[in-house]
Design a protein around this motif. Sequence first.
Motif, short mmCIF file in Angstrom:
data_model
loop_
_atom_site.label_atom_id
_atom_site.label_comp_id
_atom_site.label_asym_id
_atom_site.label_seq_id
_atom_site.Cartn_x
_atom_site.Cartn_y
_atom_site.Cartn_z
N GLN A 156 0.80 -1.22 0.00
CA GLN A 156 0.00 0.00 0.00
C GLN A 156 0.84 1.28 0.00
O GLN A 156 0.32 2.35 -0.31
N GLY A 157 2.11 1.16 0.35
CA GLY A 157 2.97 2.33 0.39
C GLY A 157 3.18 2.87 1.79
O GLY A 157 2.50 2.45 2.74
N GLU A 209 4.03 9.87 -9.11
CA GLU A 209 4.33 8.72 -8.26
C GLU A 209 5.61 9.02 -7.50
O GLU A 209 6.46 9.78 -7.96
N VAL A 210 5.73 8.41 -6.33
CA VAL A 210 6.94 8.55 -5.52
C VAL A 210 7.25 7.19 -4.90
O VAL A 210 6.34 6.47 -4.48
N PHE A 211 8.53 6.83 -4.87
CA PHE A 211 8.90 5.61 -4.16
C PHE A 211 10.30 5.73 -3.57
O PHE A 211 11.09 6.57 -3.98
N VAL A 212 10.55 4.89 -2.57
CA VAL A 212 11.87 4.81 -1.96
C VAL A 212 12.41 3.40 -2.17
O VAL A 212 11.64 2.45 -2.40
N TRP A 269 9.57 0.48 -1.92
CA TRP A 269 8.30 0.79 -1.26
C TRP A 269 7.67 1.99 -1.96
O TRP A 269 8.32 3.04 -2.11
N PRO A 270 6.41 1.90 -2.40
CA PRO A 270 5.73 3.11 -2.87
C PRO A 270 5.59 4.10 -1.72
O PRO A 270 5.47 3.71 -0.55
N ASN A 309 -0.41 13.30 -1.27
CA ASN A 309 -0.78 11.89 -1.37
C ASN A 309 -0.60 11.39 -2.80
O ASN A 309 -0.84 12.14 -3.75
N TRP A 310 -0.16 10.13 -2.92
CA TRP A 310 0.00 9.51 -4.23
C TRP A 310 -0.48 8.06 -4.16
O TRP A 310 -0.25 7.38 -3.16
#
Length: 271
Positions: A119-120, A231-234, A242-243, A251-252
């Motif tokens: 889910q992020g 979108e953003v992720f690490v 991880w999203p 929020n994304w």
Amino acid sequence: MHSWIDGVPADAVNLQSRALAYGDGLFETIAVRAGKPSLLEYHLDRLALGCRRLAIDADSLLIRDEVCRYASALGDGVLKLILVRGDSQRGYAPAAGAAPRRILQGSPLPAYPAQHAEQGVRLYPCVTRLAEQPLLAGLKHLNRLEQVLARAEWQDAEHAEGLMRDVSGRIVEGVYSNLFLVHGTELLTANLSRCGVAGVMRAALIEQAATAGIALRVTDLTLQDLEQADEVFVCNSVYGVWPVRAFASLNWPPGPLTRKLQAIARTLLDA
């Protein structure tokens, strides 16, 4: 499993270690699955770069052999390799002829909640800023007090990671991860020439993006870039990708490019 120092089981370090006195060394945190160290070549390449920058004369073949043997004995877990310039008496100047020391430690794979990947995660807005030092930029050196201070800023379970900026306000990375943004069909990640850690998963994903024909730009990132992201992720070398679902009021949803790279990262870690 016992730690090793210079290839021998041990449970103590010399009090004259330059790691204790000055943080004079480098480290790598390596995921191990079925006795195999994941992304090993990326880890060893970054370690070699660090040795050149810090003028540490390390035996790369010996390090590779010890890492592989330790990983084989560990089976599944996280292997931490610490490379110290050596031991010395009081004073910043290294002792002439001091031999680098190799420390290997093993621990279980962390049990991160499944929803982080599914889910992020929410990022905490860290107040601690990263100082700019181009000579050390990108390296996984032992001086990690900035990350220690940043991680101490939150204790709640709502935030799985923190977002760190430099002293000029540019977005750099997570506390223990690298950050990617998606703008349309383009992938963006921070320029790490001033500060930050050049993660091995970051390096692997940059290569994979090029292979897959994904447009990618390494650039200075601002809060405005984050606000405009689709979108953003690490990512890091233990959990993969991880999203990022939220930061402050932003929020994304986990997007298609994030999911594609998440699958690639999972394959890389299991290889």
